[in-house]
Enzyme design. Structure first.
Site, PDB file in Angstrom:
ATOM      1  CG  PHE A  25      51.474  43.584  45.091  1.00  0.00           C
ATOM      2  CD1 PHE A  25      51.101  43.600  46.425  1.00  0.00           C
ATOM      3  CD2 PHE A  25      51.109  44.659  44.291  1.00  0.00           C
ATOM      4  CE1 PHE A  25      50.383  44.655  46.956  1.00  0.00           C
ATOM      5  CE2 PHE A  25      50.386  45.728  44.824  1.00  0.00           C
ATOM      6  CZ  PHE A  25      50.023  45.720  46.159  1.00  0.00           C
ATOM      7  CD  GLN A  26      46.849  45.306  44.189  1.00  0.00           C
ATOM      8  OE1 GLN A  26      46.945  45.662  43.025  1.00  0.00           O
ATOM      9  NE2 GLN A  26      46.254  46.045  45.117  1.00  0.00           N
TER      10      GLN A  26
ATOM     11  CG  MET B  48      13.020  41.374  55.875  1.00  0.00           C
ATOM     12  SD  MET B  48      11.217  41.518  55.932  1.00  0.00           S
ATOM     13  CE  MET B  48      10.860  42.205  54.323  1.00  0.00           C
TER      14      MET B  48
ATOM     15  CD  GLU C   9      37.835  47.757  43.710  1.00  0.00           C
ATOM     16  OE1 GLU C   9      37.299  47.792  44.838  1.00  0.00           O
ATOM     17  OE2 GLU C   9      39.039  47.979  43.526  1.00  0.00           O
TER      18      GLU C   9
ATOM     19  CE  LYS D   4      51.630  46.629  34.464  1.00  0.00           C
ATOM     20  NZ  LYS D   4      52.555  47.058  35.517  1.00  0.00           N
TER      21      LYS D   4
END
Lengths: 178, 568
Positions: free
Chosen positions: B104-105, B472, B42, B154
């Site tokens: 959940f999630q 760097m 993502e 949802k």
């Protein structure tokens, strides 16, 4: 130094979080914060006192004004404004000081809201600094417990009276889209 | 309904990764012409959306599921926030009844992304959806652009409803100042005409405002030298005679000397970032400052300007150009002489210490690599960079003759940005040659996206500048920490020929300087993707360098005497 900011913001979920989040994100310390609805139920009025150095004062206001839920952020620190606070003091003291405590409370414009054999609960409103003195005086008579509301402020200089906040009329969608 | 909103906003492509709560959204996409690009992480969806937005100026769109999907987006959102890139992120949220139950999630996406976005929303009712999506696009793309996140539950994603035309946007607290105060613009024009040693300091705002044309007119009208920050490269063609180069920590000697010595600084769409200014007190100490920015909070944040102008750089430049063109004030001879002397000094600084293209007969120098890429690009290719030494060398040595060619994570400095940004850019500009110049560190953060490149047949040329180190950080350890190289060695780098072959495209490893040009040409000639691992000298440092906290004048131009490594 302490800076008093008056905010007019949309009464939406998360709006308070945006303001407090901004302050902590930019490293400003909140001294006090009060918030309540205005006459228009869709808007809230918030008074914040923050501790910032004088160079950053403009920056705080500008960052606040950038928040999309904030309609107006005003710095009331140096402009004519009334700043007031409410304090509730519970005091426990020996019987013989009761009269003296009542006298002192009267001097500060305090009002007894509860009385028992052990002591009083007193409410007082006023300038935050004065209230600090009031608390010191009460402390000298006995054991105290204190709750302060945080400062509430109203500007006296506003060009438009903000009692009925102006809600901009809805703009046609086309004007937004180039 | 959500898809309908996106189509009406002109979205032709979005980058995302599905999950449990976004299935209803993906179910609509199943037989919808809207193009969805499946990334492999993502975070890269957000970077790809940024790449798309940076390459076009349009709003980039990414989407992710609730919980981990949303939290993975955050790096890309902050990146877009720091660089003012318009992105709309859509995330799924658990069913509204379950919010707050540690479902959940479930994650508090709205709370987590508050400081990562310009604005964010949580939509719990279908009737709010269309309004919110259109507001999100408006907020992301207008004013000072930035990322906006819309978290949708949802049940809203699942609900059926007819799209109702949204006719008005109601954002009473959102104001955009575009015009620029006429009086201030007039004062600015006057200062420009009177200055003996003027300098234009342009930044990302030039690109965001799409005002390259007006900027060119401006510098030509008043014959002004110009420096452009990392974010502003391409705002004025690198080949333009008035362009000096990039200023700042790794900016050129000429750019930094010009900043230090100018008497008028015309700051256009910049925020006086610490990487540009060095120690603020020593930054342009003799200059009056004109500061034009669309964000009022930027004006006076780091440097108090003499002429503050809140407005869209494009509109302000149009006004300025008009004033300059109309005023018949011919500069007197003293002023003309002063201007000539100023240009002479700048040219001298440029000659004394140009950006060095260091080459060697036996090894590939990183600067040599960038010079070759520059030769092939000719100022025309899109170059997405990662973050680190290669980014600085590319910014120094690769020319960009148009805006929106140089895509780089400036403010946040997110490693792993280069490859996904190149993916977004290639989708946005299929006609363009796109290079992803990355280091061996950042490359390994983006390896999963090789799969996205392969499955979409994107002809991106990935060039890994491989010095075997986090260069760097290694440079700082060498220069400022007694060369105690701690956790910067990257051994175990994969064989890119096999790696590319595993994904079904071509790859090659080179380490000889004479292989460089032919290998790059082969890569560009290849119709598909190409992965080139260029082994460069490991211990090169980027110069000039202004040590953090120093003034621009105190830049270090070349390597110091070797530092002895203390015995362990």
């Amino acid at each position: 130094m302490l800076q008093v900011i008056s905010l007019l913001l949309e009464n939406k979920p998360g709006a308070l979080m945006r303001v407090t989040g901004l302050l902590s994100q930019r490293g400003y310390n909140i001294e006090s914060l009060t918030v309540a609805r205005t006459l228009d139920p869709e808007l809230s009025r918030m008074t914040i006192v923050v501790d910032v150095d004088s160079v950053q004062r403009q920056q705080v206001i500008k960052q606040m004004n950038k928040l999309i839920n904030v309609l107006q952020a005003t710095d009331l620190t140096d402009s004519p404004a009334v700043v007031r606070e409410l304090v509730l003091v519970r005091i426990r003291m020996p019987q013989e000081s009761r009269t003296a405590v009542l006298k002192e409370a009267e001097i500060f414009g305090g009002r007894v809201v509860d009385s028992s054999t052990e002591g009083f609960a007193i409410e007082a409103t006023g300038d935050p600094e004065k209230l600090g003195e009031f608390i010191d005086v009460m402390n000298s008579y006995g054991e105290i417990e204190v709750t302060r509301s945080g400062a509430l402020a109203i500007g006296l200089e506003a060009k438009k009276l903000r009692l009925q906040p102006p809600v901009p009329t809805k703009t046609k969608m086309e004007e937004f889209v180039d | 309904m959500l898809v309908e909103c996106l189509v009406r906003e002109g979205v032709d492509c979005l980058f995302g990764y599905p999950g449990g709560v976004t299935i209803p959204f993906y179910d609509v996409l199943y037989d919808h012409p809207l193009r969805h690009v499946l990334v492999r992480h993502e975070e890269n969806a957000a970077f790809a959306a940024e790449g798309y937005a940076r390459a076009t100026g349009k709003v980039g769109v990414c989407c992710a599921t609730s919980g981990p999907g949303a939290t993975n987006l955050t790096t890309g959102l902050v990146d877009a926030m720091m660089d003012s890139i318009p992105v709309v992120a859509i995330t799924g949220q658990v069913t509204s009844k379950l919010i707050g139950s540690d479902a959940f999630q479930e994650a508090d996406t709205f709370g987590i992304t508050r400081p990562c976005t310009k604005h964010n929303y949580l939509v719990k009712r279908l009737e709010d959806l269309a309004q919110t999506i259109h507001e999100a696009f408006y907020v992301a793309g207008s004013g000072r652009p930035g990322p906006v996140l819309v978290d949708v539950t949802k049940d809203v994603l699942q609900a059926q409803g007819h799209y109702q035309q949204v006719t008005a946007i109601h954002l009473p607290g959102y104001r955009v100042f575009t015009e620029g105060h006429t009086g201030q613009v007039r004062r600015a024009a006057q200062l420009v005409q009177e200055a003996q040693r003027p300098l234009v300091y342009g930044g990302g705002g030039i690109i965001a405002a799409g005002t390259a044309k007006e900027l060119r007119e401006f510098v030509e009208l008043a014959d002004l030298p110009a420096v452009l920050t990392l974010m502003g490269l391409g705002g004025l063609a690198s080949e333009h005679p008035n362009f000096i180069s990039m200023p700042g920590m790794h900016g050129s000697y000429a750019a930094n000397m010009a900043l230090t010595n100018c008497d008028l600084l015309i700051a256009l769409g910049v925020r006086f970032d610490d990487r540009v200014t060095g120690r603020l007190a020593a930054f342009a100490p003799h200059a009056k400052v004109i500061h034009v920015d669309i964000d009022p909070a930027e004006i006076g944040k780091n440097r108090a300007p003499d002429v503050p102008i809140v407005g869209d750089v494009k509109r302000v430049l149009v006004k300025l150009n008009k004033l300059l063109a109309e005023s018949g004030n011919a500069p007197d001879e003293t002023l003309r002489a002063a201007r000539r002397a100023w240009w002479h000094r700048i040219r001298q600084w440029k000659q004394e210490h140009p950006f060095d293209v260091v080459t060697s007969d036996t090894e590939i120098k990183p600067q040599h690599l960038m010079a070759e890429i520059d030769r092939i690009s000719g100022g025309q290719a899109i170059v997405a960079s990662d973050v680190g030494q290669h980014q600085m060398w590319a910014a120094q040595l690769v020319r960009f003759n148009e805006p929106r060619l140089w895509l780089s994570s400036g403010g946040l400095g997110s490693m792993g940005f280069g490859i996904p940004a190149a993916i977004g850019a290639q989708f946005a500009r299929p006609d363009k040659l796109v290079f992803a110049i990355v280091g061996d560190g950042g490359f390994q953060m983006s390896i999963p996206e090789l799969s996205t490149i392969a499955s979409n047949g994107l002809p991106i040329k990935i060039v890994v500048m491989n010095n075997g180190h986090l260069g760097m950080v290694r440079q700082w350890q060498t220069l400022f920490y007694n060369n105690r190289l701690s956790a910067v060695e990257l051994d175990g780098f994969p064989d890119v020929e096999k790696l590319a072959a595993a994904y079904g495209f071509k790859g090659r490893i080179i380490d000889k300087p004479w292989e460089l040009a032919p290998a790059l040409e082969e890569a560009v000639a290849e119709p598909g993707p190409y992965l080139l691992n260029v082994k460069v000298t490991p211990f090169e440092c980027v110069y000039p360098m202004v040590p953090a906290g120093s003034g621009l004048e105190e830049m270090v131009l070349g390597p110091p005497q070797p530092v002895a490594v203390p015995a362990k």
